[in-house]
Design a protein around this motif. Structure first.
Motif, PDB file in Angstrom:
ATOM      1  N   HIS A   1      39.304  20.153  64.513  1.00 46.78           N
ATOM      2  CA  HIS A   1      40.272  20.384  65.915  1.00 46.78           C
ATOM      3  C   HIS A   1      39.574  20.096  67.342  1.00 46.78           C
ATOM      4  N   GLY A   2      38.866  19.171  67.358  1.00 53.91           N
ATOM      5  CA  GLY A   2      38.277  18.841  68.585  1.00 53.91           C
ATOM      6  C   GLY A   2      37.207  19.552  69.137  1.00 53.91           C
ATOM      7  N   PRO A   3      36.797  19.460  70.500  1.00 52.05           N
ATOM      8  CA  PRO A   3      35.784  20.239  70.898  1.00 52.05           C
ATOM      9  C   PRO A   3      35.623  21.665  71.047  1.00 52.05           C
ATOM     10  N   VAL A   4      37.042  21.978  70.928  1.00 52.73           N
ATOM     11  CA  VAL A   4      37.171  23.631  71.312  1.00 52.73           C
ATOM     12  C   VAL A   4      36.621  24.321  69.691  1.00 52.73           C
ATOM     13  N   THR A   5      36.687  23.673  68.722  1.00 56.84           N
ATOM     14  CA  THR A   5      36.394  24.293  67.370  1.00 56.84           C
ATOM     15  C   THR A   5      34.778  24.463  66.888  1.00 56.84           C
ATOM     16  N   LEU A   6      34.516  25.944  66.741  1.00 59.58           N
ATOM     17  CA  LEU A   6      33.234  25.920  66.091  1.00 59.58           C
ATOM     18  C   LEU A   6      33.232  26.194  64.606  1.00 59.58           C
ATOM     19  N   ASP A   7      32.460  25.123  64.302  1.00 62.09           N
ATOM     20  CA  ASP A   7      32.352  25.220  62.625  1.00 62.09           C
ATOM     21  C   ASP A   7      31.610  26.358  62.211  1.00 62.09           C
ATOM     22  N   PRO A   8      32.294  27.274  61.224  1.00 59.25           N
ATOM     23  CA  PRO A   8      31.855  28.340  60.878  1.00 59.25           C
ATOM     24  C   PRO A   8      30.503  28.170  59.903  1.00 59.25           C
ATOM     25  N   ARG A   9      30.004  27.151  59.635  1.00 55.53           N
ATOM     26  CA  ARG A   9      29.043  26.686  58.724  1.00 55.53           C
ATOM     27  C   ARG A   9      27.743  26.523  59.816  1.00 55.53           C
ATOM     28  N   SER A  10      27.953  26.786  61.216  1.00 57.66           N
ATOM     29  CA  SER A  10      26.786  26.483  62.069  1.00 57.66           C
ATOM     30  C   SER A  10      25.879  27.557  61.739  1.00 57.66           C
ATOM     31  N   SER A  11      24.716  27.683  62.678  1.00 62.48           N
ATOM     32  CA  SER A  11      23.814  28.697  62.319  1.00 62.48           C
ATOM     33  C   SER A  11      24.305  30.101  63.107  1.00 62.48           C
ATOM     34  N   LEU A  12      23.641  31.000  62.339  1.00 62.77           N
ATOM     35  CA  LEU A  12      24.043  32.336  63.110  1.00 62.77           C
ATOM     36  C   LEU A  12      23.787  32.220  64.664  1.00 62.77           C
ATOM     37  N   GLU A  13      22.874  31.861  65.092  1.00 62.94           N
ATOM     38  CA  GLU A  13      22.328  31.787  66.279  1.00 62.94           C
ATOM     39  C   GLU A  13      23.485  31.044  67.289  1.00 62.94           C
ATOM     40  N   ASP A  14      23.871  30.043  66.728  1.00 59.88           N
ATOM     41  CA  ASP A  14      24.923  28.991  67.504  1.00 59.88           C
ATOM     42  C   ASP A  14      26.185  29.671  67.562  1.00 59.88           C
ATOM     43  N   CYS A  15      26.695  30.218  66.516  1.00 67.66           N
ATOM     44  CA  CYS A  15      27.939  31.033  66.379  1.00 67.66           C
ATOM     45  C   CYS A  15      28.071  32.027  67.315  1.00 67.66           C
ATOM     46  N   ILE A  16      26.795  33.115  67.501  1.00 63.42           N
ATOM     47  CA  ILE A  16      26.907  34.001  68.273  1.00 63.42           C
ATOM     48  C   ILE A  16      27.004  33.524  69.686  1.00 63.42           C
ATOM     49  N   ASP A  17      26.185  32.714  70.109  1.00 60.61           N
ATOM     50  CA  ASP A  17      25.758  31.979  71.397  1.00 60.61           C
ATOM     51  C   ASP A  17      27.389  31.561  71.888  1.00 60.61           C
ATOM     52  N   ARG A  18      27.900  30.636  71.012  1.00 60.52           N
ATOM     53  CA  ARG A  18      29.055  30.072  71.653  1.00 60.52           C
ATOM     54  C   ARG A  18      30.268  31.273  71.711  1.00 60.52           C
ATOM     55  N   ILE A  19      30.397  32.219  70.861  1.00 57.99           N
ATOM     56  CA  ILE A  19      31.351  33.150  70.893  1.00 57.99           C
ATOM     57  C   ILE A  19      31.189  33.907  72.111  1.00 57.99           C
ATOM     58  N   ARG A  20      29.993  34.560  72.161  1.00 59.36           N
ATOM     59  CA  ARG A  20      29.660  35.424  73.543  1.00 59.36           C
ATOM     60  C   ARG A  20      29.786  34.822  74.772  1.00 59.36           C
ATOM     61  N   ARG A  21      29.842  33.309  74.973  1.00 54.54           N
ATOM     62  CA  ARG A  21      30.124  32.615  76.291  1.00 54.54           C
ATOM     63  C   ARG A  21      31.626  32.377  76.299  1.00 54.54           C
ATOM     64  N   SER A  22      32.270  32.615  75.347  1.00 51.48           N
ATOM     65  CA  SER A  22      33.685  32.228  75.591  1.00 51.48           C
ATOM     66  C   SER A  22      34.672  33.649  76.251  1.00 51.48           C
ATOM     67  N   GLU A  23      35.557  32.587  77.014  1.00 48.86           N
ATOM     68  CA  GLU A  23      36.603  33.595  77.834  1.00 48.86           C
ATOM     69  C   GLU A  23      37.596  34.234  76.726  1.00 48.86           C
ATOM     70  N   LEU A  24      37.840  33.336  75.705  1.00 47.26           N
ATOM     71  CA  LEU A  24      38.928  33.711  74.624  1.00 47.26           C
ATOM     72  C   LEU A  24      38.744  33.006  73.553  1.00 47.26           C
ATOM     73  N   VAL A  25      38.638  33.696  72.224  1.00 49.58           N
ATOM     74  CA  VAL A  25      38.364  33.259  70.964  1.00 49.58           C
ATOM     75  C   VAL A  25      39.633  33.348  70.051  1.00 49.58           C
ATOM     76  N   VAL A  26      39.927  32.272  69.504  1.00 50.91           N
ATOM     77  CA  VAL A  26      41.053  32.407  68.468  1.00 50.91           C
ATOM     78  C   VAL A  26      40.759  31.708  67.140  1.00 50.91           C
ATOM     79  N   GLY A  27      41.435  32.006  65.999  1.00 54.55           N
ATOM     80  CA  GLY A  27      40.911  31.586  64.748  1.00 54.55           C
ATOM     81  C   GLY A  27      41.248  32.423  63.713  1.00 54.55           C
ATOM     82  N   SER A  28      41.280  31.875  62.314  1.00 54.16           N
ATOM     83  CA  SER A  28      41.283  32.702  61.301  1.00 54.16           C
ATOM     84  C   SER A  28      40.052  33.263  60.641  1.00 54.16           C
TER      85      SER A  28
END
Length: 219
Positions: free
Chosen positions: A116-143
């Protein structure tokens, strides 16, 4: 000679395990301890051997209702353990809130992941990367349910996108366990971006932490 006990390692009675996160109660057996886990809506047929479980807390009321219907005692203590992540992370030294410098993050369920391009976070990323990206976001969407949970744990607004391969049971369970009987479900990223925000979760971390089975770590 007196044997030494390593208190850094859990002391489990034979075949007794801690089942703590995810829709995995159908995998529990014997006198396993349940803390914050949930029922998988696709595996309701596999719950025939759960009557002896030691339940301390569950993800939400739908899981509790299912366990009670099977004769399993289950206290009304709700919460996914991922909601406790902010309480386990070291606070910023200067006390300032986390800067939100990412406008949008899309977190698909593992079975829904596509490019889905640059806005998509791969759920297989490391826990640290997932948390860092999510908590820095203004809005999170997804399944991804835990994409939503981690976002809400850090106070980031989140909108669920209807999953293609998952049953809605676990999502309804989580939202119900955080005080919401209704919630927004979008059909796409664009629809989610324009959706009305959900009410924030109602969650008591003290109740979930107080239900943690520390007795499993005691001789």
């Amino acid at each position: 000679m007196v044997a030494r006990l390593d208190l850094a390692r859990p002391v489990f009675p034979r075949r007794r395990r801690l089942v703590a996160i995810g829709s995995v109660i159908h995998l529990a057996r014997g006198k396993d301890v349940i803390w914050g886990a949930g029922v998988n809506g696709k595996m309701l047929h596999a719950l025939g051997r759960v009557q002896t479980l030691d339940v301390r807390a569950v993800r939400g009321p739908r899981t509790r209702e299912r366990l009670l219907s099977l004769g399993v005692p289950c206290p009304p203590i709700y919460g996914d353990p991922a909601l406790l992540i902010p309480h386990l992370m070291q606070a910023d030294h200067d006390g300032r809130p986390q800067e939100r410098d990412i406008a949008l993050t899309h977190v698909p369920n593992l079975n829904d992941r596509e490019s889905h391009g640059p806005v998509t976070l791969d759920p297989r990323s490391s826990l640290e990367d997932c948390i860092d990206r999510i908590r820095r976001s203004e809005l999170v969407v997804g399944s991804s349910l835990h994409g939503v949970i981690i976002a809400e744990a850090f106070g980031v607004p989140a909108i669920l996108i209807a999953p293609k391969h998952e049953d809605m049971f676990k999502y309804e369970d989580y939202y119900g366990g955080t005080g919401r009987q209704s919630f927004q479900v979008a059909g796409s990223i664009d629809e989610a971006v324009n959706a009305e925000l959900n009410d924030p979760p109602v969650f008591d971390p003290a109740a979930l932490m107080g239900a943690f089975p520390v007795d499993l770590w005691r001789a």
